[in-house]
Scaffold this motif. Structure first.
Motif, PDB file in Angstrom:
ATOM      1  N   LEU A  43      63.477  29.409  27.208  1.00  0.00           N
ATOM      2  CA  LEU A  43      62.921  30.913  27.447  1.00  0.00           C
ATOM      3  C   LEU A  43      63.814  32.009  26.710  1.00  0.00           C
ATOM      4  CD1 LEU A  43      60.515  32.728  28.478  1.00  0.00           C
ATOM      5  CD2 LEU A  43      61.885  33.067  30.466  1.00  0.00           C
ATOM      6  N   ALA A  44      64.957  31.766  26.715  1.00  0.00           N
ATOM      7  CA  ALA A  44      65.914  32.740  26.058  1.00  0.00           C
ATOM      8  C   ALA A  44      65.729  32.613  24.499  1.00  0.00           C
ATOM      9  CB  ALA A  44      67.474  32.441  26.826  1.00  0.00           C
ATOM     10  N   GLU A  45      65.628  31.266  23.985  1.00  0.00           N
ATOM     11  CA  GLU A  45      65.331  31.089  22.758  1.00  0.00           C
ATOM     12  C   GLU A  45      64.278  31.710  22.142  1.00  0.00           C
ATOM     13  OE1 GLU A  45      65.892  26.666  22.351  1.00  0.00           O
ATOM     14  OE2 GLU A  45      68.074  26.772  22.633  1.00  0.00           O
ATOM     15  N   MET A  46      62.845  31.269  22.800  1.00  0.00           N
ATOM     16  CA  MET A  46      61.673  31.909  22.678  1.00  0.00           C
ATOM     17  C   MET A  46      61.772  33.393  22.443  1.00  0.00           C
ATOM     18  SD  MET A  46      60.070  29.102  21.865  1.00  0.00           S
ATOM     19  CE  MET A  46      58.551  29.860  21.771  1.00  0.00           C
ATOM     20  N   LYS A  49      63.442  34.354  19.379  1.00  0.00           N
ATOM     21  CA  LYS A  49      62.253  34.053  18.280  1.00  0.00           C
ATOM     22  C   LYS A  49      61.279  35.193  18.094  1.00  0.00           C
ATOM     23  CE  LYS A  49      62.808  29.236  17.947  1.00  0.00           C
ATOM     24  NZ  LYS A  49      62.409  27.906  17.834  1.00  0.00           N
ATOM     25  N   ASN A  50      60.908  35.467  19.147  1.00  0.00           N
ATOM     26  CA  ASN A  50      59.772  36.659  19.313  1.00  0.00           C
ATOM     27  C   ASN A  50      60.307  37.986  19.089  1.00  0.00           C
ATOM     28  OD1 ASN A  50      57.471  37.535  20.074  1.00  0.00           O
ATOM     29  ND2 ASN A  50      57.899  38.158  22.236  1.00  0.00           N
ATOM     30  N   ARG A  51      61.483  38.122  19.147  1.00  0.00           N
ATOM     31  CA  ARG A  51      61.987  39.383  18.813  1.00  0.00           C
ATOM     32  C   ARG A  51      62.413  39.482  17.294  1.00  0.00           C
ATOM     33  NH1 ARG A  51      66.374  40.257  23.645  1.00  0.00           N
ATOM     34  NH2 ARG A  51      64.940  41.092  25.045  1.00  0.00           N
ATOM     35  N   LEU A  53      60.636  37.662  15.180  1.00  0.00           N
ATOM     36  CA  LEU A  53      59.107  37.702  14.482  1.00  0.00           C
ATOM     37  C   LEU A  53      58.464  39.038  14.563  1.00  0.00           C
ATOM     38  CD1 LEU A  53      57.678  34.336  15.658  1.00  0.00           C
ATOM     39  CD2 LEU A  53      58.152  35.122  13.159  1.00  0.00           C
ATOM     40  N   TYR A  54      58.805  39.812  15.588  1.00  0.00           N
ATOM     41  CA  TYR A  54      58.280  41.228  16.009  1.00  0.00           C
ATOM     42  C   TYR A  54      58.817  42.074  14.734  1.00  0.00           C
ATOM     43  CZ  TYR A  54      57.391  45.721  17.864  1.00  0.00           C
ATOM     44  OH  TYR A  54      56.812  47.082  17.912  1.00  0.00           O
ATOM     45  N   SER A  55      60.098  41.767  14.780  1.00  0.00           N
ATOM     46  CA  SER A  55      61.016  42.806  13.913  1.00  0.00           C
ATOM     47  C   SER A  55      60.360  42.440  12.334  1.00  0.00           C
ATOM     48  CB  SER A  55      62.567  42.421  13.879  1.00  0.00           C
ATOM     49  OG  SER A  55      63.154  43.151  12.684  1.00  0.00           O
ATOM     50  N   HIS A  56      60.138  41.252  11.997  1.00  0.00           N
ATOM     51  CA  HIS A  56      59.704  40.992  10.608  1.00  0.00           C
ATOM     52  C   HIS A  56      58.309  41.451  10.668  1.00  0.00           C
ATOM     53  CE1 HIS A  56      59.427  38.627   6.991  1.00  0.00           C
ATOM     54  NE2 HIS A  56      58.284  38.124   7.405  1.00  0.00           N
ATOM     55  N   SER A  57      57.413  41.572  11.441  1.00  0.00           N
ATOM     56  CA  SER A  57      56.245  41.985  11.380  1.00  0.00           C
ATOM     57  C   SER A  57      56.344  43.407  11.335  1.00  0.00           C
ATOM     58  CB  SER A  57      55.285  41.604  12.822  1.00  0.00           C
ATOM     59  OG  SER A  57      54.247  42.101  12.639  1.00  0.00           O
ATOM     60  N   ARG A  58      57.120  44.175  11.867  1.00  0.00           N
ATOM     61  CA  ARG A  58      57.330  45.405  11.928  1.00  0.00           C
ATOM     62  C   ARG A  58      57.753  46.070  10.417  1.00  0.00           C
ATOM     63  NH1 ARG A  58      54.530  49.209  12.990  1.00  0.00           N
ATOM     64  NH2 ARG A  58      55.883  51.140  12.429  1.00  0.00           N
ATOM     65  N   ASN A  59      58.590  45.096   9.862  1.00  0.00           N
ATOM     66  CA  ASN A  59      59.124  45.449   8.557  1.00  0.00           C
ATOM     67  C   ASN A  59      57.827  45.220   7.628  1.00  0.00           C
ATOM     68  OD1 ASN A  59      61.588  46.019   9.332  1.00  0.00           O
ATOM     69  ND2 ASN A  59      62.289  43.784   8.954  1.00  0.00           N
ATOM     70  N   LEU A  60      57.206  44.677   7.776  1.00  0.00           N
ATOM     71  CA  LEU A  60      55.963  43.920   6.806  1.00  0.00           C
ATOM     72  C   LEU A  60      54.784  45.196   7.003  1.00  0.00           C
ATOM     73  CD1 LEU A  60      55.160  40.225   7.447  1.00  0.00           C
ATOM     74  CD2 LEU A  60      56.354  41.279   5.183  1.00  0.00           C
ATOM     75  N   GLU A  61      54.813  45.682   8.144  1.00  0.00           N
ATOM     76  CA  GLU A  61      53.743  46.864   8.411  1.00  0.00           C
ATOM     77  C   GLU A  61      54.308  48.052   7.671  1.00  0.00           C
ATOM     78  OE1 GLU A  61      53.092  47.444  12.430  1.00  0.00           O
ATOM     79  OE2 GLU A  61      52.020  45.232  12.761  1.00  0.00           O
ATOM     80  N   ASP A  62      55.847  48.261   7.792  1.00  0.00           N
ATOM     81  CA  ASP A  62      56.209  49.555   7.085  1.00  0.00           C
ATOM     82  C   ASP A  62      56.101  49.358   5.640  1.00  0.00           C
ATOM     83  OD1 ASP A  62      56.987  50.336   9.588  1.00  0.00           O
ATOM     84  OD2 ASP A  62      59.228  49.631   9.215  1.00  0.00           O
TER      85      ASP A  62
END
Length: 103
Positions: A43-46, A49-51, A53-62
């Motif tokens: 769960l900690a690993e997931m 990874k989720n964080r 991916l969220y950061s990468h997604s936010r960068n792409l949105e920016d």
């Protein structure tokens, strides 16, 4: 366990000489504790990874927002240049017509 015996059960056995039966409550608790530790780790690993991916997604949105703004600016500049070119062509046509009608 012999050298040739490399089955999953023999490789992952926690206590090789565990003679407690499947109905032994302490064994069941130990098994559950090990599963909880494993699931907590996964769960900690997931979550990590989720964080990421969220950061990468936010960068792409920016990047996408910046692209939209730049595209808007370029479209306005293009329309201005098209207007200038149209006025220049119209002015030259009118001056050519004026020169042609004076002859």
């Amino acid at each position: 366990m012999s050298i040739e015996d490399k089955t999953y059960e023999n490789e992952t056995q926690l206590k090789p000489n565990d003679d407690r039966g499947q109905l032994d409550l302490t064994k069941q608790i130990d098994t559950k504790d090990e599963k909880i530790k494993l699931l907590t780790t996964k769960l900690a690993e997931m979550i990590e990874k989720n964080r990421a991916l969220y950061s990468h997604s936010r960068n792409l949105e920016d990047i996408n927002e910046a692209h939209k703004k730049l595209n808007g600016v370029l479209q306005r500049q293009l329309e201005e240049e098209k207007g200038k070119l149209k006025r220049l062509i119209d002015d030259r046509l009118n001056s050519a017509r004026t020169v042609g009608s004076n002859e």
